[in-house]
Design an enzyme around this catalytic site. Structure first.
Site, PDB file in Angstrom:
ATOM      1  NE  ARG A 232      -4.285  -1.428   0.188  1.00  0.00           N
ATOM      2  CZ  ARG A 232      -4.384  -2.404  -0.714  1.00  0.00           C
ATOM      3  NH1 ARG A 232      -3.412  -2.625  -1.579  1.00  0.00           N
ATOM      4  NH2 ARG A 232      -5.447  -3.181  -0.742  1.00  0.00           N
ATOM      5  CD  GLU A 261      -2.992   3.727  -5.170  1.00  0.00           C
ATOM      6  OE1 GLU A 261      -4.065   3.191  -5.456  1.00  0.00           O
ATOM      7  OE2 GLU A 261      -2.043   3.109  -4.648  1.00  0.00           O
ATOM      8  CG  HIS A 279      -3.614  -0.150  -6.653  1.00  0.00           C
ATOM      9  ND1 HIS A 279      -3.858   0.395  -5.409  1.00  0.00           N
ATOM     10  CD2 HIS A 279      -3.681  -1.493  -6.459  1.00  0.00           C
ATOM     11  CE1 HIS A 279      -4.049  -0.571  -4.516  1.00  0.00           C
ATOM     12  NE2 HIS A 279      -3.957  -1.724  -5.134  1.00  0.00           N
TER      13      HIS A 279
END
Lengths: 313, 325
Positions: A232, A261, A279
């Site tokens: 993460r 993000e 991602h």
């Protein structure tokens, strides 16, 4: 089950949307301009929330949904769900473990190769016509380099198995030593970084692991080693990372995740020793379908009184 | 033996001007090196005629062609030491005729080439180069907005040529859960992968092909239109062998028309020329013949070349001699 309100927090997968729509009363949170009005209107019919790695169910949302029984996450990570409150209120939580392990591990190795062998740079070099003026420069060998993994869970183990086929010695850090594991354990992340050419973040995000890769760890890695993050964004102190890279104190970084993000620090865009992905760790057609099947399967099981497929709480 | 064998042996080095990694190794091991590229004023022919009458050994780098004319200007030539695995740039007929021995780099850089093959495969099916471009251009503004890639686990991968490099590729792909099969001139004993006697049946049964064989008359354009049509619209081809293994013109058409899904290429038919139609394609990853270009590999290549030169001049057995028949 068509009257059961299922709140989907953001667009995540059209196959999932269709499958949920067929079975439940699917409410799309992102389509309403007035979120608080939307929740007011539907609060008594929403019995399930479907979230993902970006938006889950925080304390505020859970408190606004008095009929909430289950949160089914389209992800394996649970950092966007307030697990404490769910436990207190008896709300069930499910995620999508195992089905995405291979894809994330594959991507980790893909990132290492893309970074060390400068595959994205090479591709740009050919496409721009520069190859006609001269050969590309030397890149860094992967086989035989030491790989240090933070977190030896399902994903960390899968990464280790793949790296072993490249003759890489494997080191790891985790909260406790894993018995029956042939890899070398280091009691701190700094020690792991000092002794690894490639550091991979593969642990869950929690309060303890936030910024687990900090300035000290980056200094321990140094200009000849690299960082790979498929965990993460908040695992890594992003501001420090940008400084370490732009100042040449860290050899390179390949990142699939970022602290906020889809925002990516623009200072990274011009660097040739980084690889930047939006991602996509679990981003294959097959895996997203399998994840969707798990989300739907868990909800169906819950609402028909059967055992959950992949419960967390 | 002649008295000249007491002097540092002379070696003729045929390399592109910029590719100088072997020079220091040659001087460290007391070889006297002549370089064909330093003949700027004379033509290569004149250079060879005036300097090369007694040259017994040539070191070949960078795939600079060694045609029959070159060899015929070296009446004393006995060995060509190739600093690469490929030797298709050397006139094999002339060498055979003259009894010139050819050695190559053997397994000196096999790991780096195998690593690149795997890197290209993952980059193509997971769209790594394309999404990196997407992020750097500032286009990532909505979450999970990019087209999905494809899973590698349980995919069937057919390796064309299970030599030292092909075997290294297979070993690397095993823990990814790939089901490996191969096509070779002959089946290899004690190998856990299924054998296919021809590339067409290999293509029929596999999702991805990885080309690891050498370029010969038989393997020229071994990947042709029929093979690509058989591989199918989800098919991916990775080429780390030689550009000539694929019918490049047909390949471009097949990609543009969706006959196959994508390719990862380190080699091309006419390097450094690359068909421009490939530049606009997203499912394609291009690499400038860089598979062996790491410091470790160049070092290994030099060590193998030096070892063979020493062995040659001492009448000792050579490593990695190439079979010319």
């Amino acid at each position: 089950m068509e009257s059961i309100g299922v709140l989907m927090m953001c667009p995540m997968n059209s196959y999932l949307e269709n499958e949920l729509q067929k079975r439940f009363n699917l409410l799309r949170y992102w389509t309403s301009p007035e979120k608080s009005v939307f929740l007011e209107t539907h609060r008594n019919s929403i019995r399930a929330v479907v979230g993902n790695a970006f938006v889950g169910a925080d304390a505020q949302l859970i408190n606004d949904l008095p009929k909430l029984e289950i949160v089914s996450s389209f992800s394996v990570g649970l950092d966007k769900i307030d697990l404490g409150i769910c436990k207190d209120k008896g709300i069930r939580v499910t995620n999508t473990p195992d089905v995405l392990t291979e894809d994330v591990a594959d991507l980790a190795i893909g990132l290492i190769l893309a970074l060390l062998r400068r595959l994205c740079e090479c591709d740009r070099y050919v496409r721009s016509g520069k190859w006609k003026q001269g050969d590309f420069k030397l890149t860094t060998k992967f086989s035989g380099k030491s790989v240090g993994i933070i977190g030896l869970g399902r994903i960390g183990t899968a990464i280790a198995k793949r790296a072993e086929a490249f003759s890489c010695p494997i080191n790891y850090y985790s909260r406790t030593v894993k018995p029956d594991v042939a890899y070398k354990y280091y009691p701190t992340v700094v020690d792991l970084a000092k002794n690894s050419d490639i550091l991979v973040v593969a642990c869950p995000l929690s309060d303890e692991t936030r910024h687990i890769v900090n300035r000290q760890v980056m200094d321990a890695l140094g200009p000849k080693s690299v960082l790979i993050n498929i965990g993460r964004g908040p695992h890594v102190d992003e501001q420090e990372l940008v400084k370490a890279l732009t100042e040449g104190r860290l050899g390179g970084a390949a990142l699939d995740v970022f602290e906020k993000e889809p925002h990516v620090p623009e200072e990274l865009f011009g660097l040739e020793n980084v690889v930047l992905l939006p991602h996509v760790g679990s981003g294959t057609v097959e895996t997203r379908n399998a994840m969707a099947d798990l989300v739907v399967g868990n909800l169906e099981a819950h609402f028909s009184g059967k055992s959950l497929l992949t419960p967390v709480v | 033996m002649e008295e000249s064998s007491l002097l540092p042996p002379v070696v003729l080095v045929h390399r592109p001007p910029a590719l100088d990694f072997i020079d220091e190794h040659l001087s460290r091991h007391s070889f006297t090196a002549l370089y064909t590229h330093t003949s700027l004023e004379d033509s290569l022919q004149d250079f060879l005629s005036s300097h090369a009458a007694s040259v017994r050994a040539v070191v070949s780098l960078g795939r600079l062609p060694i045609p029959a004319e070159f060899i015929s200007n070296l009446p004393s030539l006995e060995i060509v030491v190739c600093a690469s695995v490929g030797f298709d740039h050397v006139d094999l007929d002339e060498c055979r005729r003259r009894g010139v021995v050819i050695t190559n780099a053997g397994d000196a850089y096999g790991e780096d080439v195998a690593d690149l093959a795997v890197g290209l495969l993952i980059s193509v099916i997971r769209r790594i180069a394309a999404v990196d471009r997407y992020v750097r251009s500032g286009q990532w503004t909505r979450l999970w907005d990019y087209p999905l890639g494809f899973k590698l686990n349980r995919k069937k991968v057919g390796i064309v040529g299970l030599g030292s490099i092909g075997s290294l590729v297979a070993k690397r792909l095993e823990p990814f859960g790939c089901i490996i099969s191969y096509n070779s001139r002959n089946p290899k004993p004690d190998v856990p992968y299924a054998y296919y006697s021809n590339i067409l049946s290999l293509a029929a049964d596999n999702d991805f092909l990885i080309l690891c064989c050498s370029l010969t008359d038989e393997t020229h354009h071994i990947v042709n239109r029929e093979v690509m049509e058989t591989l199918g619209k989800n098919g991916v081809i990775i080429n780390i062998g030689r550009g000539g293994l694929i019918d490049e013109k047909e390949m471009v058409k097949c990609l543009v028309n969706g006959v196959i899904w994508g390719v990862g290429l380190d080699v091309f038919e006419n390097e450094p020329e690359v068909p421009e139609e490939l530049f606009g394609l997203e499912n394609v990853v291009l690499s400038p013949h860089a598979a062996g270009m790491t410091a470790e590999s160049l070092n290994n290549i030099s060590e193998v070349a030096i070892a063979n030169l020493k062995a040659f001049f001492a009448d000792q057995p050579l490593m990695f001699t190439v079979q010319l028949d």
